[in-house]
Each structure stands twice: as structure tokens, then as C-alpha cells.
Design an enzyme around this catalytic site. Structure first.
Site, short mmCIF file in Angstrom:
data_model
loop_
_atom_site.label_atom_id
_atom_site.label_comp_id
_atom_site.label_asym_id
_atom_site.label_seq_id
_atom_site.Cartn_x
_atom_site.Cartn_y
_atom_site.Cartn_z
N ARG A 165 10.69 -7.75 -4.54
CA ARG A 165 10.94 -7.48 -3.10
C ARG A 165 9.75 -7.92 -2.27
NH1 ARG A 165 12.11 -1.64 -4.09
NH2 ARG A 165 10.05 -1.31 -3.18
N TYR A 178 -2.56 6.76 0.10
CA TYR A 178 -2.39 5.31 0.19
C TYR A 178 -3.70 4.64 0.60
CZ TYR A 178 -0.38 0.81 1.58
OH TYR A 178 -0.09 -0.52 1.70
N SER A 211 -4.88 -3.36 1.88
CA SER A 211 -4.18 -3.11 3.14
C SER A 211 -5.21 -2.83 4.23
CB SER A 211 -3.27 -1.88 3.00
OG SER A 211 -2.87 -1.38 4.26
N GLY A 228 5.13 -6.31 -9.40
CA GLY A 228 6.03 -5.96 -8.29
C GLY A 228 6.56 -7.18 -7.57
N LYS A 284 -6.11 1.87 -1.37
CA LYS A 284 -6.34 0.53 -0.84
C LYS A 284 -7.83 0.27 -0.60
CE LYS A 284 -2.11 -0.71 -1.17
NZ LYS A 284 -1.70 -1.76 -2.09
#
Ligand SMILES: NC(=O)C1=CN([C@@H]2O[C@H](COP(=O)(O)OP(=O)(O)OC[C@H]3O[C@@H](n4cnc5c(N)ncnc54)[C@H](O)[C@@H]3O)[C@@H](O)[C@H]2O)C=CC1
Ligand SMILES: CC(C)c1ccc(C(=O)O)c(O)c1O
Length: 251
Positions: free
Chosen positions: A19, A159, A146, A16, A163
Site C-alpha cells: 500500500r 509514533y 516522519s 510493507g 520516528k
């Protein structure tokens, strides 16, 4: 040590990369002399633009289309890269999507996609590259976790599960790979200013910022600087750990 020499003779894969944090990682590590391979899902134009930007600054980065949710796609890319470049020095499992949902509203397909994108991809890239890294008897793997993997966050059910799991696989992989002198660590960012975060309405952004002791969002280059340190020989004795970079949010 000359910063531009840190990555000399070493290649690294970043999932990834077109961005946000991934893009900053590509730029930082290419500046340090690493040969960078990065993946993207569909943004070929952004990938070509990043390659050119890096080349203009004297670095080397090459983007590869790869769906991280698909083991075949990941393993065939990694096989080809190892054939072309030899054993990798580093891997950063950075790709991720949020897909925020409350438990009562959970769309199961969406949930499964978040798990596949964030967690399965990290396992697939690690499984595909760790053996060649082990062959070199050195290496560094970083997982982009995260704050949501450390403390709960309403509306981030899938999510936060992925994480937190990334912190779990960091510890297990650190134990399994230590004998090959491969260090495995996780970075857990708080709110970092990226395009996605920019879309948060002003009033919500203000209430989030009010809650952060340092009263601002982090910058992508600050996450890249932490990653750079963890990849460097100065971090050779650090493994199995999670590093929060969150302006004090979890203090
Ligand atoms: N921005 C933030 O505040 C925070 C971000 N993070 C984590 O940092 C990482 C990077 O986040 P950002 O730069 O903000 O995100 P972003 O949305 O700007 O970038 C995500 C990257 O993942 C790639 N990607 C998504 N699905 C993919 C798929 N199926 N196959 C291949 N590539 C795929 C995208 O192409 C993109 O390059 C993520 O893992 C995110 O969870 C963690 C904490 C805070
Ligand atoms: C709640 C955490 C810090 C968070 C917030 C926003 C994003 C994003 O927009 O990508 C994240 O990935 C997060 O982990």
C-alpha cells in the site's frame, strides 16, 4: 545512466510494500531494474496483484508474508532470500502504523505495538540483512521516518518516539557500516496522499493543508523519487542523514 539499468543485478527488500508509499517504492524500483522483494502482513491478494502489475511492465517483484514485529519471522525470511538471491544491495524499512494517542489516553498495549511495528521491525530487518550486504562491500539502507520524528505532534506519542528513534539508528548504523561502504539514511515525509490520509475529514484536511507552505499533500511518487536518488550511485557520499520531504512544513 539509463534509468532502467540502475538496479541491474541488484536486489532490494522493502518492508510493507502493498500500500501507499511502499507500493510506490516497489513500482519505481522495479521500473529501474532492481529485483524487488517486498513484505506484507496479511494482504496476500494485494501482493499478488502488485506482482502481476510489475511483471506486466517488465519488472520483477515478489511479495512475502512476514510479521515485521517478530524477529523469527524476519530473520527466517531474510535468511531464505540471501540463500536464493545472494547479498542484497538495498533495504528500505518502510512499514509503519500510526496508532495516534494522547499521553493521558495511552493504551500501553497499543503503544508497544506501534514501537514493535515501526522501530523493532527496522532493527530486525537491518540486523538480518546488513551482514550479507557487508559481504558485498556496498549497499544502501533507508529508514522511513516522519516529520513527527523531527518535531512534536500532539496525539502521536508512540509514533513520534519511533520516528525520532529511526533517525537515531540511522546515524549509529551509518557510523558502524561505513567501513563496508554501506550508506544509511532516513527519509522524513510530511503529509503524503495515501489511503490513510484520504480518510481524514475534509475540514481537518483543509486546516492541515493551510499550514503547509506548498499548500498540498505530497504524492507517493515524490517520496519514491527521493528514495531512488538515495539508492543510486549519485548518493554514494551521503550517509547518516535525514531528508525531509514535507512541502516546507518544517521550514
Ligand atoms: N502517509 C504519510 O503521510 C506518511 C507516512 N510515513 C511513513 O511512511 C511509511 C509508509 O506509510 P504509508 O504508506 O502511509 O502507510 P500504509 O498504512 O499505507 O502502509 C503501511 C505498510 O506497513 C505494513 N505493515 C503494517 N504493520 C505491519 C506488520 N506488523 N508486519 C508487516 N507489515 C506491516 C502494511 O502491510 C503496509 O504495507 C510508514 O512508516 C509511515 O509511518 C511518514 C510520514 C508521512
Ligand atoms: C504527521 C505526519 C506527517 C504523519 C501524518 C500521517 C501519517 C499517516 O497517516 O500514515 C503519518 O505516517 C505521518 O507521519
Amino acid at each position: 545512466m539509463d534509468v532502467q539499468q540502475l538496479g541491474k543485478g541488484k536486489w532490494i527488500l522493502i518492508s510493507g510494500g502493498t500500500r501507499g508509499i511502499g507500493r510506490a517504492l516497489v513500482q519505481q524500483l522495479a521500473r529501474e531494474g532492481y529485483e524487488v522483494a517486498f513484505t506484507y502482513q496479511s494482504s496476500a491478494d494485494a501482493a499478488r496483484q502488485l506482482e502481476q502489475e510489475v511483471a506486466a511492465n517488465g519488472g520483477r517483484a515478489h511479495g512475502h508474508a512476514c510479521d515485521g514485529r517478530d524477529f523469527q519471522s524476519v530473520s527466517s525470511l531474510c535468511e531464505q532470500l540471501v540463500k536464493d538471491l545472494g547479498g542484497p544491495y538495498g533495504l528500505i524499512n518502510n512499514m509503519g502504523v500510526t496508532g495516534d494517542q494522547l499521553l493521558f489516553n495511552l493504551d500501553v498495549e497499543r503503544y508497544r505495538d506501534v514501537v514493535a511495528t515501526n522501530l523493532d521491525s527496522a532493527v530486525y530487518f537491518s540486523k538480518s540483512l546488513a551482514p550479507a550486504m557487508a559481504g558485498e562491500r556496498r549497499g544502501k539502507i533507508l529508514h522511513m521516518s516522519s516529520v513527527s520524528g523531527v518535531k512534536g505532534n500532539k496525539g502521536q506519542l508512540g509514533y513520534s518516539a519511533t520516528k525520532a528513534a529511526m533517525i537515531g539508528i540511522t546515524k549509529t548504523m551509518a557510523l558502524e557500516l561505513a567501513r563496508f561502504k554501506i550508506n544509511v539514511n532516513a527519509i522524513a515525509p510530511g503529509y503524503i496522499a495515501t489511503d490513510m490520509i484520504d480518510q481524514i475529514p475534509d475540514h481537518v484536511r483543509k486546516s492541515i493543508t493551510d499550514n503547509i507552505p506548498l499548500k498540498r499533500f505530497g504524492e507517493v511518487h515524490e517520496v519514491a523519487a527521493l528514495a531512488s536518488f538515495l539508492l543510486s550511485p549519485q548518493a554514494d557520499y551521503i550517509t547518516g542523514q535525514t531528508f525531509l520531504i514535507d512541502g516546507g512544513l518544517t521550514a
